[in-house]
Write a protein that holds these residues in place. Structure first.
Motif, PDB file in Angstrom:
ATOM      1  N   ALA A  18       0.831  -1.206   0.000  1.00 43.95           N
ATOM      2  CA  ALA A  18       0.000   0.000   0.000  1.00 43.95           C
ATOM      3  C   ALA A  18       0.867   1.259   0.000  1.00 43.95           C
ATOM      4  CB  ALA A  18      -0.941   0.009   1.213  1.00 43.95           C
ATOM      5  N   MET A  19       1.874   1.294   0.847  1.00 42.10           N
ATOM      6  CA  MET A  19       2.721   2.489   0.915  1.00 42.10           C
ATOM      7  C   MET A  19       3.525   2.673  -0.368  1.00 42.10           C
ATOM      8  SD  MET A  19       1.862   3.952   3.757  1.00 42.10           S
ATOM      9  CE  MET A  19       3.137   5.195   3.956  1.00 42.10           C
ATOM     10  N   GLU A  20       3.950   1.580  -1.001  1.00 38.64           N
ATOM     11  CA  GLU A  20       4.629   1.684  -2.299  1.00 38.64           C
ATOM     12  C   GLU A  20       3.671   2.207  -3.364  1.00 38.64           C
ATOM     13  OE1 GLU A  20       6.235  -2.263  -2.742  1.00 38.64           O
ATOM     14  OE2 GLU A  20       8.070  -1.743  -1.634  1.00 38.64           O
ATOM     15  N   PHE A  21       2.415   1.791  -3.293  1.00 38.37           N
ATOM     16  CA  PHE A  21       1.396   2.304  -4.212  1.00 38.37           C
ATOM     17  C   PHE A  21       1.217   3.805  -4.020  1.00 38.37           C
ATOM     18  CE2 PHE A  21      -3.226   3.335  -4.553  1.00 38.37           C
ATOM     19  CZ  PHE A  21      -3.329   3.309  -5.938  1.00 38.37           C
ATOM     20  N   TYR A  22       1.131   4.271  -2.781  1.00 41.52           N
ATOM     21  CA  TYR A  22       0.962   5.701  -2.526  1.00 41.52           C
ATOM     22  C   TYR A  22       2.194   6.480  -2.977  1.00 41.52           C
ATOM     23  CZ  TYR A  22      -3.035   4.038   0.094  1.00 41.52           C
ATOM     24  OH  TYR A  22      -4.201   3.419   0.463  1.00 41.52           O
ATOM     25  N   GLN A  23       3.362   5.867  -2.905  1.00 43.29           N
ATOM     26  CA  GLN A  23       4.567   6.525  -3.418  1.00 43.29           C
ATOM     27  C   GLN A  23       4.475   6.668  -4.937  1.00 43.29           C
ATOM     28  OE1 GLN A  23       8.323   4.422  -3.080  1.00 43.29           O
ATOM     29  NE2 GLN A  23       9.449   6.356  -2.947  1.00 43.29           N
ATOM     30  N   GLU A  24       3.919   5.650  -5.621  1.00 39.83           N
ATOM     31  CA  GLU A  24       3.711   5.750  -7.069  1.00 39.83           C
ATOM     32  C   GLU A  24       2.736   6.885  -7.392  1.00 39.83           C
ATOM     33  OE1 GLU A  24       2.422   2.007  -8.671  1.00 39.83           O
ATOM     34  OE2 GLU A  24       4.111   0.933  -7.785  1.00 39.83           O
ATOM     35  N   VAL A  25       1.716   7.043  -6.567  1.00 39.94           N
ATOM     36  CA  VAL A  25       0.709   8.077  -6.791  1.00 39.94           C
ATOM     37  C   VAL A  25       1.293   9.468  -6.551  1.00 39.94           C
ATOM     38  CG1 VAL A  25      -1.477   9.057  -5.954  1.00 39.94           C
ATOM     39  CG2 VAL A  25      -1.254   6.574  -6.226  1.00 39.94           C
ATOM     40  N   PHE A  26       1.925   9.681  -5.397  1.00 37.86           N
ATOM     41  CA  PHE A  26       2.327  11.016  -4.961  1.00 37.86           C
ATOM     42  C   PHE A  26       3.807  11.341  -5.153  1.00 37.86           C
ATOM     43  CE2 PHE A  26      -1.295   9.872  -2.159  1.00 37.86           C
ATOM     44  CZ  PHE A  26      -2.194  10.809  -2.646  1.00 37.86           C
ATOM     45  N   GLY A  27       4.626  10.326  -5.445  1.00 40.87           N
ATOM     46  CA  GLY A  27       6.059  10.545  -5.513  1.00 40.87           C
ATOM     47  C   GLY A  27       6.628  10.684  -4.125  1.00 40.87           C
ATOM     48  N   GLY A  28       7.856  11.168  -4.026  1.00 42.83           N
ATOM     49  CA  GLY A  28       8.454  11.416  -2.724  1.00 42.83           C
ATOM     50  C   GLY A  28       9.303  10.273  -2.231  1.00 42.83           C
ATOM     51  N   GLY A  29       9.774  10.439  -1.000  1.00 36.91           N
ATOM     52  CA  GLY A  29      10.642   9.454  -0.374  1.00 36.91           C
ATOM     53  C   GLY A  29       9.880   8.595   0.613  1.00 36.91           C
ATOM     54  N   LEU A  30      10.089   7.295   0.520  1.00 36.10           N
ATOM     55  CA  LEU A  30       9.396   6.354   1.397  1.00 36.10           C
ATOM     56  C   LEU A  30      10.412   5.658   2.287  1.00 36.10           C
ATOM     57  CD1 LEU A  30       6.839   4.773   2.250  1.00 36.10           C
ATOM     58  CD2 LEU A  30       7.324   3.191   0.355  1.00 36.10           C
ATOM     59  N   ALA A  31      10.216   5.756   3.592  1.00 41.90           N
ATOM     60  CA  ALA A  31      11.029   5.031   4.566  1.00 41.90           C
ATOM     61  C   ALA A  31      10.164   3.914   5.143  1.00 41.90           C
ATOM     62  CB  ALA A  31      11.487   5.969   5.679  1.00 41.90           C
ATOM     63  N   VAL A  32      10.651   2.683   5.046  1.00 39.46           N
ATOM     64  CA  VAL A  32       9.895   1.521   5.498  1.00 39.46           C
ATOM     65  C   VAL A  32      10.751   0.738   6.481  1.00 39.46           C
ATOM     66  CG1 VAL A  32       8.778  -0.624   4.782  1.00 39.46           C
ATOM     67  CG2 VAL A  32       8.639   1.377   3.306  1.00 39.46           C
ATOM     68  N   ASN A  33      10.196   0.443   7.651  1.00 41.70           N
ATOM     69  CA  ASN A  33      10.890  -0.345   8.663  1.00 41.70           C
ATOM     70  C   ASN A  33      10.064  -1.559   9.038  1.00 41.70           C
ATOM     71  OD1 ASN A  33      13.278   1.392   9.356  1.00 41.70           O
ATOM     72  ND2 ASN A  33      11.624   2.844   9.676  1.00 41.70           N
ATOM     73  N   THR A  34      10.672  -2.723   8.900  1.00 40.23           N
ATOM     74  CA  THR A  34      10.001  -3.949   9.318  1.00 40.23           C
ATOM     75  C   THR A  34      10.227  -4.162  10.817  1.00 40.23           C
ATOM     76  OG1 THR A  34      11.950  -5.293   8.867  1.00 40.23           O
ATOM     77  CG2 THR A  34      10.349  -5.029   7.057  1.00 40.23           C
ATOM     78  N   TYR A  35       9.473  -5.076  11.396  1.00 41.00           N
ATOM     79  CA  TYR A  35       9.675  -5.416  12.809  1.00 41.00           C
ATOM     80  C   TYR A  35      11.093  -5.929  13.022  1.00 41.00           C
ATOM     81  CZ  TYR A  35       4.824  -4.796  14.235  1.00 41.00           C
ATOM     82  OH  TYR A  35       3.608  -4.262  14.546  1.00 41.00           O
ATOM     83  N   ASP A  36      11.585  -6.713  12.072  1.00 40.38           N
ATOM     84  CA  ASP A  36      12.916  -7.292  12.158  1.00 40.38           C
ATOM     85  C   ASP A  36      14.017  -6.229  12.145  1.00 40.38           C
ATOM     86  OD1 ASP A  36      13.846  -9.853  12.566  1.00 40.38           O
ATOM     87  OD2 ASP A  36      14.368 -10.168  10.456  1.00 40.38           O
ATOM     88  N   ALA A  37      13.787  -5.121  11.445  1.00 39.49           N
ATOM     89  CA  ALA A  37      14.801  -4.085  11.273  1.00 39.49           C
ATOM     90  C   ALA A  37      15.171  -3.371  12.573  1.00 39.49           C
ATOM     91  CB  ALA A  37      14.333  -3.066  10.240  1.00 39.49           C
ATOM     92  N   PHE A  38      14.332  -3.470  13.583  1.00 39.27           N
ATOM     93  CA  PHE A  38      14.605  -2.762  14.827  1.00 39.27           C
ATOM     94  C   PHE A  38      15.513  -3.537  15.771  1.00 39.27           C
ATOM     95  CE2 PHE A  38      11.103  -0.179  13.350  1.00 39.27           C
ATOM     96  CZ  PHE A  38      11.513   1.091  13.715  1.00 39.27           C
ATOM     97  N   GLY A  39      15.960  -4.722  15.343  1.00 41.27           N
ATOM     98  CA  GLY A  39      16.943  -5.463  16.121  1.00 41.27           C
ATOM     99  C   GLY A  39      16.377  -6.356  17.199  1.00 41.27           C
ATOM    100  N   ALA A  40      15.186  -6.081  17.653  1.00 44.18           N
ATOM    101  CA  ALA A  40      14.563  -6.942  18.660  1.00 44.18           C
ATOM    102  C   ALA A  40      13.967  -8.153  17.952  1.00 44.18           C
ATOM    103  CB  ALA A  40      13.477  -6.182  19.403  1.00 44.18           C
ATOM    104  N   GLU A  41      13.769  -9.190  18.688  1.00 42.55           N
ATOM    105  CA  GLU A  41      13.155 -10.373  18.087  1.00 42.55           C
ATOM    106  C   GLU A  41      11.699 -10.066  17.747  1.00 42.55           C
ATOM    107  OE1 GLU A  41      12.146 -14.986  19.197  1.00 42.55           O
ATOM    108  OE2 GLU A  41      13.913 -14.052  20.087  1.00 42.55           O
ATOM    109  N   ALA A  42      11.361 -10.245  16.488  1.00 41.03           N
ATOM    110  CA  ALA A  42      10.004  -9.951  16.030  1.00 41.03           C
ATOM    111  C   ALA A  42       9.043 -11.032  16.518  1.00 41.03           C
ATOM    112  CB  ALA A  42       9.966  -9.877  14.509  1.00 41.03           C
TER     113      ALA A  42
END
Length: 138
Positions: A18-42
């Motif tokens: 969904a957020m990638e779709f909105y980036q296609e619509v509006f342009g701009g920079g998208l920052a995406v963080n998964t649960y895993d990316a925060f270093g704690a066990e997801a």
């Protein structure tokens, strides 16, 4: 940083798409963080889910979103909509065309009784969008 108010949308496992779709619509920079990316066990099944995403556009739009966290019930409904308004007809019609593609139009984008061009649609991710173009005729 100044204070700001912006929509924050919860999704049920498809926040990244969904957020990638909105980036296609509006342009701009998208920052995406998964649960895993925060270093704690997801939590089980959440490693690749989106904990937080933020889209910031050149037009000054900020849209945030995430997959609903473990234990939180995802309840899509009609209690949120996102409004886009202004007087740049070409820009706003472009957003409308992309958002309504594959979605459902509930109010066609056309002149309304208050004199502006307005339309409302629900995109393919179930989010309702209102587009209002001020000072337009038809």
């Amino acid at each position: 940083m100044t204070s700001r108010l912006n929509p924050y949308i919860s999704f049920s496992g498809d926040a990244k798409q969904a957020m990638e779709f909105y980036q296609e619509v509006f342009g701009g920079g998208l920052a995406v963080n998964t649960y895993d990316a925060f270093g704690a066990e997801a939590p089980p099944g959440y490693a690749d889910r989106i904990m937080h995403a933020m889209l910031e556009t050149a037009s000054g739009f900020t849209l945030m979103g995430a997959d609903s966290p473990p234990g939180a019930e995802h309840r899509p409904g009609n209690n949120i909509s996102v409004s886009l308004s202004g007087d740049d007809a070409a820009e706003l019609r472009g957003y409308w065309d992309k958002l309504s593609d594959g979605g459902t139009v509930s109010v066609p984008l056309e002149k309304q009784m208050w004199g502006d061009v307005f339309g409302m649609c629900t995109d393919r991710f179930g989010i309702t969008w209102m587009v209002n173009i001020s000072g337009q005729h038809g």
